[in-house]
Write an enzyme that holds these catalytic residues in place. Structure first.
Site, PDB file in Angstrom:
ATOM      1  N   LYS A  79      19.231  51.575  38.258  1.00 60.61           N
ATOM      2  CA  LYS A  79      17.848  51.150  38.524  1.00 60.61           C
ATOM      3  C   LYS A  79      17.301  51.740  39.814  1.00 60.61           C
ATOM      4  CE  LYS A  79      18.977  46.715  40.756  1.00 60.61           C
ATOM      5  NZ  LYS A  79      18.405  47.039  42.068  1.00 60.61           N
ATOM      6  N   ASP A  80      18.184  52.250  40.701  1.00 58.52           N
ATOM      7  CA  ASP A  80      17.740  52.838  41.961  1.00 58.52           C
ATOM      8  C   ASP A  80      17.341  54.307  41.820  1.00 58.52           C
ATOM      9  OD1 ASP A  80      18.205  50.465  43.329  1.00 58.52           O
ATOM     10  OD2 ASP A  80      20.256  51.023  43.890  1.00 58.52           O
ATOM     11  N   THR A 123      13.416  36.768  47.181  1.00 52.49           N
ATOM     12  CA  THR A 123      13.647  37.970  46.391  1.00 52.49           C
ATOM     13  C   THR A 123      13.044  39.151  47.137  1.00 52.49           C
ATOM     14  OG1 THR A 123      13.205  39.144  44.316  1.00 52.49           O
ATOM     15  CG2 THR A 123      11.553  37.549  45.024  1.00 52.49           C
ATOM     16  N   SER A 125      12.229  41.861  45.451  1.00 52.16           N
ATOM     17  CA  SER A 125      11.647  42.645  44.362  1.00 52.16           C
ATOM     18  C   SER A 125      10.238  42.189  44.021  1.00 52.16           C
ATOM     19  CB  SER A 125      12.539  42.515  43.117  1.00 52.16           C
ATOM     20  OG  SER A 125      11.846  42.881  41.947  1.00 52.16           O
ATOM     21  N   ARG A 127       8.704  42.950  41.389  1.00 47.49           N
ATOM     22  CA  ARG A 127       8.769  42.603  39.960  1.00 47.49           C
ATOM     23  C   ARG A 127       9.177  41.152  39.787  1.00 47.49           C
ATOM     24  NH1 ARG A 127      13.057  41.663  37.008  1.00 47.49           N
ATOM     25  NH2 ARG A 127      14.412  42.461  38.648  1.00 47.49           N
ATOM     26  N   ARG A 128      10.246  40.756  40.471  1.00 46.34           N
ATOM     27  CA  ARG A 128      10.690  39.364  40.362  1.00 46.34           C
ATOM     28  C   ARG A 128       9.648  38.417  40.948  1.00 46.34           C
ATOM     29  NH1 ARG A 128      16.237  41.357  42.421  1.00 46.34           N
ATOM     30  NH2 ARG A 128      17.379  41.761  40.487  1.00 46.34           N
ATOM     31  N   ARG A 145      15.850  40.565  52.231  1.00 45.61           N
ATOM     32  CA  ARG A 145      16.661  41.781  52.136  1.00 45.61           C
ATOM     33  C   ARG A 145      18.099  41.418  52.447  1.00 45.61           C
ATOM     34  NH1 ARG A 145      14.802  46.842  53.047  1.00 45.61           N
ATOM     35  NH2 ARG A 145      16.945  47.366  52.438  1.00 45.61           N
ATOM     36  N   GLY A 146      18.993  42.382  52.238  1.00 44.92           N
ATOM     37  CA  GLY A 146      20.400  42.157  52.553  1.00 44.92           C
ATOM     38  C   GLY A 146      21.264  42.224  51.317  1.00 44.92           C
ATOM     39  N   ASN A 147      22.576  42.308  51.531  1.00 43.78           N
ATOM     40  CA  ASN A 147      23.499  42.396  50.407  1.00 43.78           C
ATOM     41  C   ASN A 147      23.662  41.033  49.737  1.00 43.78           C
ATOM     42  OD1 ASN A 147      25.338  40.921  52.015  1.00 43.78           O
ATOM     43  ND2 ASN A 147      26.225  42.795  52.853  1.00 43.78           N
ATOM     44  N   VAL A 148      24.472  40.983  48.700  1.00 43.46           N
ATOM     45  CA  VAL A 148      24.635  39.747  47.931  1.00 43.46           C
ATOM     46  C   VAL A 148      25.149  38.622  48.814  1.00 43.46           C
ATOM     47  CG1 VAL A 148      25.892  38.649  46.032  1.00 43.46           C
ATOM     48  CG2 VAL A 148      24.934  40.953  45.736  1.00 43.46           C
ATOM     49  N   THR A 150      24.810  38.182  52.008  1.00 44.37           N
ATOM     50  CA  THR A 150      23.748  37.746  52.913  1.00 44.37           C
ATOM     51  C   THR A 150      22.769  36.833  52.205  1.00 44.37           C
ATOM     52  OG1 THR A 150      23.924  39.756  54.242  1.00 44.37           O
ATOM     53  CG2 THR A 150      21.860  38.536  54.394  1.00 44.37           C
ATOM     54  N   ARG A 151      22.373  37.219  51.000  1.00 50.58           N
ATOM     55  CA  ARG A 151      21.392  36.425  50.261  1.00 50.58           C
ATOM     56  C   ARG A 151      21.943  35.056  49.866  1.00 50.58           C
ATOM     57  NH1 ARG A 151      17.722  40.731  46.862  1.00 50.58           N
ATOM     58  NH2 ARG A 151      18.042  42.495  48.263  1.00 50.58           N
ATOM     59  N   CYS A 238      10.294  52.130  41.706  1.00 49.19           N
ATOM     60  CA  CYS A 238      11.192  50.999  41.472  1.00 49.19           C
ATOM     61  C   CYS A 238      10.737  49.740  42.201  1.00 49.19           C
ATOM     62  CB  CYS A 238      12.615  51.353  41.876  1.00 49.19           C
ATOM     63  SG  CYS A 238      12.841  51.685  43.633  1.00 49.19           S
TER      64      CYS A 238
END
Length: 312
Positions: A79-80, A123, A125, A127-128, A145-148, A150-151, A238
């Site tokens: 998707k990136d 989020t 995104s 889109r989301r 923002r941030g990795n999984v 972090t979220r 994207c």
């Protein structure tokens, strides 16, 4: 036999995904591999994705390393990838896709519908965010923002009441049981290519290109080709509020491709939703025709329209 060098982003999810591809190469191709971690613009820039131009911010540095010969193979979240081909680089294979749906991780095990009005949902995104707004649940959608890790940590700490992220990432990290809800695509259509991996190599490395093709899953490739054709035809990056989901299904006369897509205004107040079926071997054509119909219904203007102000 030389060791194949796989270029990957440094995040836990990226290295896990690349490790999965490394295992496939070892098992199916009999080659030894090593991961080479690379920092991308998206990893060091904390600005919202929509302000960074979106397309390519997570893949550019890895592709540059591939073209320089620093690595032999590049692995990305599909998707990136920008929809325009990259000179000198070939998409060698799309392995079997993970579940493409979005997931909610809510505090106290809550789903979106169970969260009180005004709850903070994170989020990164558009889109989301647009599709969450369209649900009309009275949630406060905030950029994150941030990795999984972090979220999810921001939910555990109480900074957010929930986050929405790709289910595939949770599955690959072994954290799928932390999802409190898996979103129905009728409510939240995923990003084009979500859940799929892209394996790239230099286009002039014909021997390696041929071997990597053995890792291909034809149904996954057909689905993402259709979704990315929607993205390309609508000329949406994207970071645009656009979702597309395709799958190969059994039809009356054999397998066929089925795809649905949505384009939204940034506030989710307006949308164009359409679906279409087509031949599996014409996946890109099916996606292009669907997007053309969406364009005729005003999809492009919708995605780039200013946010509508709410009435007092």
């Amino acid at each position: 036999m030389t060791v194949l060098r796989i270029g990957t982003r440094r995040s836990a999810l990226a290295t896990t995904q690349s490790g999965h591809v490394a295992d496939l190469i070892r098992e199916r191709l009999g080659r030894e591999v090593e991961l080479v971690e690379i920092t991308t613009e998206g990893d060091v820039n904390s600005a919202p994705l929509a302000t960074m131009g979106g397309a390519g911010v997570f893949v550019g540095a890895v592709r540059d390393a591939l073209l320089r010969g620093d690595v032999d193979v590049a692995v990305h979240s599909l998707k990136d990838l920008p929809t325009q081909p990259a000179a000198g680089i070939a998409l060698a294979a799309v392995p079997t896709r993970e579940d493409p749906r979005d997931a909610v991780v809510g505090r106290d095990g809550l789903t979106l519908g169970e969260l009180p009005s005004g709850s903070r949902v994170g989020t990164g995104s558009p889109r989301r965010a647009a599709q969450l707004e369209a649900l009309g649940l009275g949630l406060e959608i905030q950029d994150i923002r941030g990795n999984v890790d972090t979220r999810l940590g921001k939910v555990a700490s109480g900074e957010y009441d929930a986050v929405v992220l790709a289910l595939a990432g949770l599955v690959r990290l072994g954290r799928a049981d932390e999802a409190t809800e898996v979103m129905d695509p009728l409510q939240m259509i995923p990003a084009p290519g979500q859940g799929a991996l892209a394996i790239e190599c230099r286009s002039d490395d014909t021997e390696l290109l041929g071997r990597l093709a053995e890792l291909e899953d034809p149904a996954s490739r057909a689905a993402v080709n259709a979704e990315r054709a929607v993205l390309a035809t609508l000329e949406a990056g994207c970071s645009a509020p656009l979702g597309a989901l395709a799958e190969v299904v059994e039809g009356e006369d054999g397998d066929e491709l089925w795809i649905r897509a949505v384009a939204l205004s940034s506030d989710g107040g307006l949308s164009v939703r359409m679906s279409m079926t087509g031949a599996v071997d014409d996946a890109a054509g099916t996606g292009t025709r669907l997007a053309s119909e969406m364009l005729a219904d005003g999809a492009a203007d919708l995605m780039h329209a200013p946010v509508r102000k709410q009435q007092a």
